[in-house]
Design a protein around this motif. Structure first.
Motif, PDB file in Angstrom:
ATOM      1  N   ALA A  30       0.858  -1.125   0.039  1.00  0.00           N
ATOM      2  CA  ALA A  30       0.131  -0.012  -0.081  1.00  0.00           C
ATOM      3  C   ALA A  30       0.795   1.138   0.052  1.00  0.00           C
ATOM      4  O   ALA A  30       1.879   1.279   0.804  1.00  0.00           O
ATOM      5  CB  ALA A  30      -0.931  -0.280   1.144  1.00  0.00           C
ATOM      6  N   ILE A  31       0.660   2.196  -0.811  1.00  0.00           N
ATOM      7  CA  ILE A  31       1.212   3.211  -0.845  1.00  0.00           C
ATOM      8  C   ILE A  31       0.500   4.565  -0.097  1.00  0.00           C
ATOM      9  O   ILE A  31      -0.662   4.588  -0.339  1.00  0.00           O
ATOM     10  CB  ILE A  31       1.581   3.914  -2.465  1.00  0.00           C
ATOM     11  N   LEU A  32       1.166   5.019   0.849  1.00  0.00           N
ATOM     12  CA  LEU A  32       0.531   6.253   1.594  1.00  0.00           C
ATOM     13  C   LEU A  32       1.140   7.412   1.362  1.00  0.00           C
ATOM     14  O   LEU A  32       2.207   7.744   1.426  1.00  0.00           O
ATOM     15  CB  LEU A  32       0.604   5.934   3.326  1.00  0.00           C
ATOM     16  N   LYS A  33       0.224   8.437   0.838  1.00  0.00           N
ATOM     17  CA  LYS A  33       0.954   9.806   0.626  1.00  0.00           C
ATOM     18  C   LYS A  33       0.542  10.616   1.795  1.00  0.00           C
ATOM     19  O   LYS A  33      -0.257  10.590   2.550  1.00  0.00           O
ATOM     20  CB  LYS A  33       0.295  10.398  -0.607  1.00  0.00           C
ATOM     21  N   PRO A  34       1.411  12.009   1.699  1.00  0.00           N
ATOM     22  CA  PRO A  34       0.954  12.896   2.848  1.00  0.00           C
ATOM     23  C   PRO A  34      -0.347  13.389   3.008  1.00  0.00           C
ATOM     24  O   PRO A  34      -1.080  13.638   1.826  1.00  0.00           O
ATOM     25  CB  PRO A  34       1.872  14.174   2.606  1.00  0.00           C
ATOM     26  N   SER A  35      -0.830  13.804   4.033  1.00  0.00           N
ATOM     27  CA  SER A  35      -2.082  14.219   4.329  1.00  0.00           C
ATOM     28  C   SER A  35      -2.102  15.492   4.670  1.00  0.00           C
ATOM     29  O   SER A  35      -3.079  16.441   5.133  1.00  0.00           O
ATOM     30  CB  SER A  35      -3.015  13.381   5.118  1.00  0.00           C
ATOM     31  N   GLY A  36      -0.800  15.930   5.332  1.00  0.00           N
ATOM     32  CA  GLY A  36      -0.582  17.418   6.027  1.00  0.00           C
ATOM     33  C   GLY A  36       0.606  17.424   6.531  1.00  0.00           C
ATOM     34  O   GLY A  36       1.151  16.567   6.720  1.00  0.00           O
ATOM     35  N   LEU A  37       0.923  18.524   7.183  1.00  0.00           N
ATOM     36  CA  LEU A  37       2.097  18.840   7.683  1.00  0.00           C
ATOM     37  C   LEU A  37       1.784  18.397   9.279  1.00  0.00           C
ATOM     38  O   LEU A  37       1.025  19.001  10.037  1.00  0.00           O
ATOM     39  CB  LEU A  37       2.261  20.257   7.997  1.00  0.00           C
ATOM     40  N   ALA A  38       2.864  17.538   9.904  1.00  0.00           N
ATOM     41  CA  ALA A  38       2.678  17.231  11.517  1.00  0.00           C
ATOM     42  C   ALA A  38       3.659  18.402  12.208  1.00  0.00           C
ATOM     43  O   ALA A  38       3.346  18.815  13.284  1.00  0.00           O
ATOM     44  CB  ALA A  38       3.270  15.895  11.504  1.00  0.00           C
ATOM     45  N   GLU A  39       4.788  18.559  11.715  1.00  0.00           N
ATOM     46  CA  GLU A  39       5.615  19.437  12.540  1.00  0.00           C
ATOM     47  C   GLU A  39       6.770  19.875  11.293  1.00  0.00           C
ATOM     48  O   GLU A  39       7.160  19.435  10.526  1.00  0.00           O
ATOM     49  CB  GLU A  39       6.108  18.765  13.433  1.00  0.00           C
ATOM     50  N   THR A  40       7.253  21.289  11.765  1.00  0.00           N
ATOM     51  CA  THR A  40       8.564  21.781  10.892  1.00  0.00           C
ATOM     52  C   THR A  40       9.300  22.350  11.889  1.00  0.00           C
ATOM     53  O   THR A  40       8.926  22.924  12.825  1.00  0.00           O
ATOM     54  CB  THR A  40       8.148  22.581   9.769  1.00  0.00           C
ATOM     55  N   LEU A  90       0.598  11.093   7.223  1.00  0.00           N
ATOM     56  CA  LEU A  90       0.219  10.282   5.936  1.00  0.00           C
ATOM     57  C   LEU A  90      -1.191   9.943   5.964  1.00  0.00           C
ATOM     58  O   LEU A  90      -2.025   9.772   7.047  1.00  0.00           O
ATOM     59  CB  LEU A  90       1.004   9.056   5.791  1.00  0.00           C
ATOM     60  N   ASP A  91      -1.778   9.708   4.810  1.00  0.00           N
ATOM     61  CA  ASP A  91      -3.252   9.245   4.810  1.00  0.00           C
ATOM     62  C   ASP A  91      -3.272   7.860   5.383  1.00  0.00           C
ATOM     63  O   ASP A  91      -2.229   7.060   5.371  1.00  0.00           O
ATOM     64  CB  ASP A  91      -3.591   8.954   3.450  1.00  0.00           C
ATOM     65  N   ASP A 175       0.204   1.895  14.231  1.00  0.00           N
ATOM     66  CA  ASP A 175       1.703   2.440  13.960  1.00  0.00           C
ATOM     67  C   ASP A 175       1.233   3.030  12.480  1.00  0.00           C
ATOM     68  O   ASP A 175       1.805   4.292  12.383  1.00  0.00           O
ATOM     69  CB  ASP A 175       2.568   1.616  13.786  1.00  0.00           C
ATOM     70  N   ILE A 176       0.786   2.248  11.611  1.00  0.00           N
ATOM     71  CA  ILE A 176       0.471   2.839  10.367  1.00  0.00           C
ATOM     72  C   ILE A 176      -0.471   4.023  10.350  1.00  0.00           C
ATOM     73  O   ILE A 176      -0.341   4.909   9.538  1.00  0.00           O
ATOM     74  CB  ILE A 176      -0.117   1.659   9.516  1.00  0.00           C
ATOM     75  N   ASN A 177      -1.649   3.967  11.301  1.00  0.00           N
ATOM     76  CA  ASN A 177      -2.418   5.045  11.035  1.00  0.00           C
ATOM     77  C   ASN A 177      -1.754   6.327  11.915  1.00  0.00           C
ATOM     78  O   ASN A 177      -2.248   7.395  11.836  1.00  0.00           O
ATOM     79  CB  ASN A 177      -3.681   4.896  12.059  1.00  0.00           C
ATOM     80  N   ASN A 178      -0.613   6.069  12.523  1.00  0.00           N
ATOM     81  CA  ASN A 178       0.133   7.427  13.222  1.00  0.00           C
ATOM     82  C   ASN A 178       1.373   7.575  12.531  1.00  0.00           C
ATOM     83  O   ASN A 178       2.054   8.424  13.080  1.00  0.00           O
ATOM     84  CB  ASN A 178       0.243   6.924  14.747  1.00  0.00           C
ATOM     85  N   LEU A 179       1.522   6.846  11.447  1.00  0.00           N
ATOM     86  CA  LEU A 179       2.807   7.043  10.567  1.00  0.00           C
ATOM     87  C   LEU A 179       3.056   8.459  10.022  1.00  0.00           C
ATOM     88  O   LEU A 179       2.243   9.122   9.525  1.00  0.00           O
ATOM     89  CB  LEU A 179       2.876   6.075   9.436  1.00  0.00           C
ATOM     90  N   GLN A 180       4.312   8.836  10.469  1.00  0.00           N
ATOM     91  CA  GLN A 180       4.742  10.235   9.812  1.00  0.00           C
ATOM     92  C   GLN A 180       6.166   9.859   9.176  1.00  0.00           C
ATOM     93  O   GLN A 180       6.738   8.915   9.498  1.00  0.00           O
ATOM     94  CB  GLN A 180       4.908  11.233  10.833  1.00  0.00           C
ATOM     95  N   VAL A 181       6.416  11.010   7.795  1.00  0.00           N
ATOM     96  CA  VAL A 181       7.522  10.772   7.061  1.00  0.00           C
ATOM     97  C   VAL A 181       8.516  11.949   7.840  1.00  0.00           C
ATOM     98  O   VAL A 181       7.795  13.063   7.669  1.00  0.00           O
ATOM     99  CB  VAL A 181       7.429  10.622   5.703  1.00  0.00           C
TER     100      VAL A 181
END
Length: 223
Positions: A30-40, A90-91, A175-181
């Motif tokens: 499954a490919i998960l793409k960004p859904s928004g900014l978590a932190e910068t 991520l989505d 973990d996948i539902n809370n995954l961040q890149v």
């Protein structure tokens, strides 16, 4: 039951178990793409704080990093040392539930460096970025992935395939539902980092054994 029937059933069972093992090992992707900014990270100028990473005007964090579209959409950060970073939410996956077995996580980032953006037509330069993932309190980071594509092309960098969550536990759907890149600059000076695509590849398995049981039942009806 005849000897022939017994042999056939035994061979069928062996084939069945091999298929289960192979299916479980390989899994689905499954490919998960960004859904928004978590932190910068942030910088201060004349008493005002600004985010280090921003997305191109007219785009949002939910869309800017979905595809490798060169400079049509991207996130960028300029200048300073290797301390600038962002985390992208991520989505959530659509076809996984609590019974899904998560096999692994892998991160892909497509990016490039340009000379200082105050130039009219900045040239591409080589540099490194750090990439990683976060599922809990800790972040797993791989440092110094080289962006070295020729003629200013974007470079695709791919992390290792990880079989544990970022805190060292077993991977699961939470973990996948809370995954961040994670993406970070790893270069000094005034170079501009542009990131045009970010995604995570999730390898998982949805109860393959249960799906294959009807096949095994049909095999038992053989000669």
């Amino acid at each position: 039951m005849s000897v022939k029937k017994n042999i056939f059933s035994l061979l069928s069972l062996i084939v069945f178990l091999i298929v289960i093992c192979v299916s479980s090992a390989l899994g689905e992707n499954a490919i998960l793409k960004p859904s928004g900014l978590a932190e910068t990270s942030w910088y201060e100028y004349n008493g005002v704080w600004y985010p280090d990473f921003t997305v191109k005007d007219g785009t949002t964090w939910a869309t800017a990093l979905d595809t490798n579209d060169y400079d049509i959409s991207y996130a960028q950060a300029c200048c300073g040392g290797p301390t600038k970073f962002f985390y992208a939410h991520l989505d959530n996956p659509q076809d996984m539930d609590e019974d899904t077995r998560i096999v692994s996580v892998q991160v892909t980032v497509v990016a490039r460096y340009l000379e200082t953006p105050i130039l009219i037509d900045p040239l591409p330069i080589y540099g490194d970025i750090d990439i990683g993932y976060k599922t809990g309190s800790e972040t797993v980071i791989e440092v110094q992935h080289s962006l070295n594509a020729p003629l200013g092309a974007y470079t695709k960098v791919v992390s290792e395939e990880y079989f544990k969550d970022s805190d060292g536990g077993e991977l699961d759907i939470f973990d996948i539902n809370n995954l961040q890149v994670f993406v970070g600059r790893n270069i000094a000076g005034s170079a501009q980092l542009k990131v045009t695509q970010v995604y995570a590849t999730i390898r998982y398995n949805n109860a393959s054994a249960a799906l294959l049981i009807p096949i095994y039942s049909l095999l038992l009806l053989g000669p």
